[in-house]
Design a protein around this motif. Structure first.
Motif, mmCIF file in Angstrom:
data_model
loop_
_atom_site.group_PDB
_atom_site.id
_atom_site.type_symbol
_atom_site.label_atom_id
_atom_site.label_comp_id
_atom_site.label_asym_id
_atom_site.label_seq_id
_atom_site.Cartn_x
_atom_site.Cartn_y
_atom_site.Cartn_z
ATOM 1 N N ILE A 117 0.840 -1.198 0.000
ATOM 2 C CA ILE A 117 0.000 0.000 0.000
ATOM 3 C C ILE A 117 0.875 1.249 0.000
ATOM 4 N N THR A 118 1.959 1.234 0.774
ATOM 5 C CA THR A 118 2.876 2.370 0.807
ATOM 6 C C THR A 118 3.471 2.621 -0.575
ATOM 7 N N ILE A 119 3.894 1.564 -1.235
ATOM 8 C CA ILE A 119 4.474 1.705 -2.575
ATOM 9 C C ILE A 119 3.428 2.236 -3.549
ATOM 10 N N ALA A 120 2.222 1.690 -3.480
ATOM 11 C CA ALA A 120 1.155 2.163 -4.379
ATOM 12 C C ALA A 120 0.848 3.637 -4.136
ATOM 13 N N LEU A 121 0.814 4.049 -2.882
ATOM 14 C CA LEU A 121 0.534 5.455 -2.576
ATOM 15 C C LEU A 121 1.667 6.384 -3.012
ATOM 16 N N PHE A 122 2.889 5.860 -3.016
ATOM 17 C CA PHE A 122 3.997 6.682 -3.521
ATOM 18 C C PHE A 122 3.740 7.080 -4.973
ATOM 19 N N PHE A 123 3.164 6.171 -5.747
ATOM 20 C CA PHE A 123 2.906 6.455 -7.157
ATOM 21 C C PHE A 123 1.809 7.503 -7.358
ATOM 22 N N LEU A 124 1.112 7.861 -6.290
ATOM 23 C CA LEU A 124 0.119 8.928 -6.369
ATOM 24 C C LEU A 124 0.692 10.285 -5.962
ATOM 25 N N THR A 125 1.947 10.301 -5.526
ATOM 26 C CA THR A 125 2.556 11.566 -5.110
ATOM 27 C C THR A 125 3.153 12.288 -6.310
ATOM 28 N N GLU A 126 3.468 13.549 -6.101
ATOM 29 C CA GLU A 126 4.102 14.342 -7.160
ATOM 30 C C GLU A 126 5.535 13.897 -7.422
ATOM 31 N N TYR A 127 6.106 13.068 -6.534
ATOM 32 C CA TYR A 127 7.480 12.598 -6.674
ATOM 33 C C TYR A 127 7.581 11.290 -7.460
ATOM 34 N N SER A 128 6.468 10.745 -7.832
ATOM 35 C CA SER A 128 6.439 9.479 -8.555
ATOM 36 C C SER A 128 7.035 9.635 -9.950
ATOM 37 N N PRO A 129 7.804 8.633 -10.377
ATOM 38 C CA PRO A 129 8.302 8.678 -11.756
ATOM 39 C C PRO A 129 7.182 8.439 -12.773
ATOM 40 N N ILE A 130 6.095 7.876 -12.295
ATOM 41 C CA ILE A 130 4.926 7.636 -13.143
ATOM 42 C C ILE A 130 3.870 8.663 -12.759
ATOM 43 N N LYS A 131 3.448 9.476 -13.676
ATOM 44 C CA LYS A 131 2.472 10.520 -13.366
ATOM 45 C C LYS A 131 1.060 9.965 -13.558
ATOM 46 N N ILE A 132 0.351 9.882 -12.449
ATOM 47 C CA ILE A 132 -1.026 9.388 -12.448
ATOM 48 C C ILE A 132 -1.921 10.560 -12.080
ATOM 49 N N LYS A 133 -2.836 10.907 -12.961
ATOM 50 C CA LYS A 133 -3.744 12.026 -12.701
ATOM 51 C C LYS A 133 -4.930 11.506 -11.886
ATOM 52 N N ASN A 134 -5.111 12.104 -10.698
ATOM 53 C CA ASN A 134 -6.243 11.730 -9.857
ATOM 54 C C ASN A 134 -6.537 12.852 -8.881
ATOM 55 N N SER A 135 -7.691 12.803 -8.273
ATOM 56 C CA SER A 135 -8.114 13.877 -7.377
ATOM 57 C C SER A 135 -7.306 13.895 -6.085
ATOM 58 N N VAL A 136 -6.780 12.747 -5.639
ATOM 59 C CA VAL A 136 -5.991 12.719 -4.413
ATOM 60 C C VAL A 136 -4.700 13.497 -4.611
ATOM 61 N N THR A 137 -3.998 13.218 -5.706
ATOM 62 C CA THR A 137 -2.747 13.919 -5.993
ATOM 63 C C THR A 137 -3.003 15.399 -6.187
ATOM 64 N N GLU A 138 -4.050 15.737 -6.899
ATOM 65 C CA GLU A 138 -4.345 17.141 -7.185
ATOM 66 C C GLU A 138 -4.737 17.914 -5.939
ATOM 67 N N SER A 139 -5.320 17.251 -4.951
ATOM 68 C CA SER A 139 -5.715 17.964 -3.738
ATOM 69 C C SER A 139 -4.543 18.154 -2.787
ATOM 70 N N GLY A 140 -3.390 17.535 -3.089
ATOM 71 C CA GLY A 140 -2.196 17.746 -2.279
ATOM 72 C C GLY A 140 -2.089 16.849 -1.065
ATOM 73 N N HIS A 141 -2.935 15.845 -0.945
ATOM 74 C CA HIS A 141 -2.907 14.982 0.224
ATOM 75 C C HIS A 141 -2.169 13.674 -0.005
ATOM 76 N N ALA A 142 -1.702 13.436 -1.201
ATOM 77 C CA ALA A 142 -1.081 12.151 -1.508
ATOM 78 C C ALA A 142 0.170 11.898 -0.683
ATOM 79 N N LEU A 143 0.982 12.912 -0.444
ATOM 80 C CA LEU A 143 2.186 12.711 0.350
ATOM 81 C C LEU A 143 1.817 12.347 1.789
#
Length: 188
Positions: free
Chosen positions: A22-48
């Motif tokens: 789960i930690t690894i999957a959530l990393f991919f939702l952060t702005e630091y992820s090498p894979i850019k995934i567009k979603n509302s969690v990342t855009e709201s700034g709470h992914a980190l």
């Protein structure tokens, strides 16, 4: 998840098959992820913050499973559960109450909080910590004798720590601080 923790035969199973993935999957939702995934969690700034939240579960379980007495890796699992309570229950209810009813605002290190939200965090953390303590004690976890003063004091520290943290960092600082305090309680 808190109440499922004691039923894992080995805490390392939680790490390898639940919290770490789960930690690894959530990393991919952060702005630091090498894979850019567009979603509302990342855009709201709470992914980190979510990444920190899952990461601290993984770290705490690994640490307390490692320092547990030989042959009993679940010896300190109650500390992990109680360290997570302020974030699962206290912070969640504090956000709800603070946003809806928060009139008295204060700002620390750039983060704005409400007195009503902070009081809610303290009360909910205290009540749920008592409940979690009783549940873990009733299912046979090796724990110190119940002491409401310790719970109230640690809940107050968790509330203060959350007030001084901002930007999702509270998901690391609050469980880290409370786990250290509960370990001290266990060693007294």
């Amino acid at each position: 998840m808190i109440f499922a923790m004691p039923f894992f035969a080995d805490p390392w199973n939680m790490v390898w098959f639940l919290t770490l993935p789960i930690t690894i999957a959530l990393f991919f939702l952060t702005e630091y992820s090498p894979i850019k995934i567009k979603n509302s969690v990342t855009e709201s700034g709470h992914a980190l913050g979510l990444f920190f939240y899952a990461g601290i579960w993984t770290i705490l379980i690994a640490i307390f499973a490692s320092i547990a007495p030989a042959g009993n890796p679940k010896f300190f699992i109650w500390i992990v559960a109680l360290a997570i309570v302020p974030m699962v229950y206290g912070d969640g209810f504090a956000a709800l109450i603070g946003q809806k009813f928060g009139k008295v605002k204060y700002s620390i290190f750039g983060g704005t909080k409400s007195l009503e939200g902070s009081l809610t965090m303290f009360v909910v953390t205290s009540v749920m910590s008592v409940f979690v303590w009783m549940v873990f004690a009733s299912i046979g976890c090796t724990m110190p004798e119940f002491n409401i003063v310790y719970i109230l004091a640690i809940s107050a520290v968790a509330t203060a720590c959350e007030a001084f943290s901002y930007g999702g960092i509270d998901n690391l600082t609050v469980p880290a601080m409370t786990s250290i305090l509960y370990l001290l309680v266990a060693l007294l």
